[in-house]
Design a protein around this motif. Structure first.
Motif, PDB file in Angstrom:
ATOM      1  N   UNK A 273       0.778  -1.058   0.000  1.00  0.00           N
ATOM      2  CA  UNK A 273       0.086  -0.128   0.047  1.00  0.00           C
ATOM      3  C   UNK A 273       0.837   1.206   0.104  1.00  0.00           C
ATOM      4  N   UNK A 274       2.174   1.147   0.496  1.00  0.00           N
ATOM      5  CA  UNK A 274       2.946   2.356  -0.007  1.00  0.00           C
ATOM      6  C   UNK A 274       3.462   2.566  -1.409  1.00  0.00           C
TER       7      UNK A 274
ATOM      8  N   UNK B 285      -0.009  -2.463   8.459  1.00  0.00           N
ATOM      9  CA  UNK B 285       0.849  -1.842   7.797  1.00  0.00           C
ATOM     10  C   UNK B 285       0.137  -1.457   6.228  1.00  0.00           C
ATOM     11  N   UNK B 286      -1.019  -2.195   5.800  1.00  0.00           N
ATOM     12  CA  UNK B 286      -1.584  -1.528   4.773  1.00  0.00           C
ATOM     13  C   UNK B 286      -2.114  -0.089   5.145  1.00  0.00           C
TER      14      UNK B 286
ATOM     15  N   UNK C 273      -2.047   5.746   3.962  1.00  0.00           N
ATOM     16  CA  UNK C 273      -1.809   7.105   4.475  1.00  0.00           C
ATOM     17  C   UNK C 273      -0.493   7.622   3.772  1.00  0.00           C
ATOM     18  N   UNK C 274       0.579   7.008   3.794  1.00  0.00           N
ATOM     19  CA  UNK C 274       1.711   7.517   3.402  1.00  0.00           C
ATOM     20  C   UNK C 274       1.745   7.752   1.544  1.00  0.00           C
ATOM     21  N   UNK C 275       1.174   6.862   1.050  1.00  0.00           N
ATOM     22  CA  UNK C 275       0.881   6.863  -0.539  1.00  0.00           C
ATOM     23  C   UNK C 275       0.194   8.227  -0.822  1.00  0.00           C
ATOM     24  N   UNK C 276      -1.077   8.474  -0.144  1.00  0.00           N
ATOM     25  CA  UNK C 276      -1.762   9.640  -0.405  1.00  0.00           C
ATOM     26  C   UNK C 276      -0.839  10.957  -0.429  1.00  0.00           C
TER      27      UNK C 276
ATOM     28  N   UNK D 145       2.507  11.081  -0.669  1.00  0.00           N
ATOM     29  CA  UNK D 145       3.791  11.045  -1.123  1.00  0.00           C
ATOM     30  C   UNK D 145       4.026  12.056  -2.490  1.00  0.00           C
ATOM     31  N   UNK D 146       4.783  12.856  -2.206  1.00  0.00           N
ATOM     32  CA  UNK D 146       5.073  13.897  -3.391  1.00  0.00           C
ATOM     33  C   UNK D 146       5.856  13.241  -4.474  1.00  0.00           C
ATOM     34  N   UNK D 147       6.764  12.217  -4.231  1.00  0.00           N
ATOM     35  CA  UNK D 147       7.660  11.346  -4.955  1.00  0.00           C
ATOM     36  C   UNK D 147       6.817  10.541  -6.053  1.00  0.00           C
ATOM     37  N   UNK D 148       5.755   9.790  -5.225  1.00  0.00           N
ATOM     38  CA  UNK D 148       4.804   9.028  -6.188  1.00  0.00           C
ATOM     39  C   UNK D 148       4.030   9.750  -7.078  1.00  0.00           C
TER      40      UNK D 148
END
Length: 344
Positions: free
Chosen positions: A135-136, A307-308, A313-316, A318-321
């Motif tokens: 999910x990251x 961890x999912x 939360x991190x994925x939403x 994340x500017x690098x993503x």
């Protein structure tokens, strides 16, 4: 790109029997050309042996990792992997299925695609939810996990999804005729918090789950997994992993009989002729006995869900993503524009 297939009413009864195959591979991270070339040789073999549908492992083309390196493997729906699949499907007269990391606008998805003998994309199914640390690195899709084809109604469960009761319920209630299960399923080792008995149970589920699911649902089941070593860092300060994909790719008939299975470390093709017999389908859904899971899980399984959520939360945020996905999407648009100019 237009996807041909859609969830709806079947156009007619499926054939009574179908010859199918599952391919087991060691897929190298970032080596799309090498992975596709290796897979093509096994697809040729399966076609010579009479297969009409062939399943490849999850994340076969670009390989698998739980780090930002996986974003380098991403491609659009109409990218090199689906072009390769469509060409081989048409030349060999096969249905071919696998998943890869799809990029669309500012998002990544783990997308399963099935191509058909006419060279079209029959269906796309995006994994939902990503498993644990996945999910990251990619978002959940919202596609139905079943679709109709001339060979019957097909259901798809991508690796971790097959452990979820809600996915089982969706596919059971849809009355699927055939169940495809592409995996990047690694073996478990007895390291805290995993006890040896937990590892034994989870590894046995990977080995025996194909036949057990076929018996439970009364339909044929195909599972395609990887072999080889998985070395990957993990996000959020968790320790790196150095584990093995054990394989156990298999085909089980609608009565639960195991028609063939590949062993750990073995690359190749398992092939079998299954019966698509509606009289064998289980009319009643198995009741929910283990919460969100299809079977009993160890006490620490909550870590997967935790961890999912951390990853989501991190994925939403994340500017690098966003940047990497947008760059890949822009490159696709530039390639499409160049192709259009060349053809005009």
């Amino acid at each position: 790109m237009q996807v041909k297939g859609a969830a709806g009413t079947p156009s007619g009864p499926p054939p009574e029997t179908l010859t199918v195959a599952a391919i087991q591979l060691d897929c190298r991270l970032g080596d799309r050309d090498g992975n596709l070339a290796k897979a093509a040789a096994h697809l040729e073999d399966a076609a010579r042996r009479g297969a009409r549908l062939v399943l490849l492992p999850e994340m076969m083309p670009g390989g698998y990792a739980l780090s930002e390196a996986i974003w380098d493997t991403a491609e659009p729906l109409d990218g090199p992997t689906t072009r390769w699949m469509r060409a081989l499907s048409k030349r060999l007269g096969l249905y071919i299925g696998t998943s890869f990391l799809e990029v669309e606008n500012e998002d990544f998805y783990n997308a399963f695609v099935l191509t058909g003998p006419d060279g079209d994309i029959v269906a796309r199914v995006r994994k939902n939810p990503p498993a644990s640390f996945e999910a990251y690195f990619f978002a959940a899709g919202n596609d139905p996990h079943w679709f109709d084809t001339p060979i019957g109604r097909i259901g798809v469960g991508i690796c971790y999804e097959n452990a979820l009761y809600d996915r089982y319920a969706e596919l059971h209630d849809a009355g699927i005729d055939l169940y495809l299960r592409p995996f990047s399923g690694a073996s478990f080792e007895a390291r805290f918090p995993i006890r040896q008995r937990d590892a034994d149970v989870l590894n046995a589920a990977l080995r025996d789950g194909t036949a057990e699911t076929a018996r439970l649902m009364g339909i044929p089941v195909l599972m395609a997994n990887k072999v080889g070593r998985l070395q990957t860092p993990l996000p959020a300060g968790f320790p790196s992993q150095d584990i093995e994909f054990p394989g156990y790719s298999a085909i089980a008939d609608s009565d639960g009989a195991l028609l063939g299975q590949l062993m750990p470390g073995q690359e190749g093709v398992v092939i079998g002729t299954v019966r698509l017999d509606p009289r064998r389908k289980r009319a009643e859904r198995e009741p929910r006995r283990h919460g969100r899971w299809t079977a009993r899980m160890p006490w620490w399984a909550f870590i997967w869900r935790l961890t999912q959520r951390m990853g989501e939360r991190h994925y939403r945020k994340d500017p690098t993503r966003r940047r990497m996905a947008a760059e890949k999407s822009d490159a696709r648009d530039m390639e499409a524009a160049s192709t259009a100019r060349d053809s005009s």
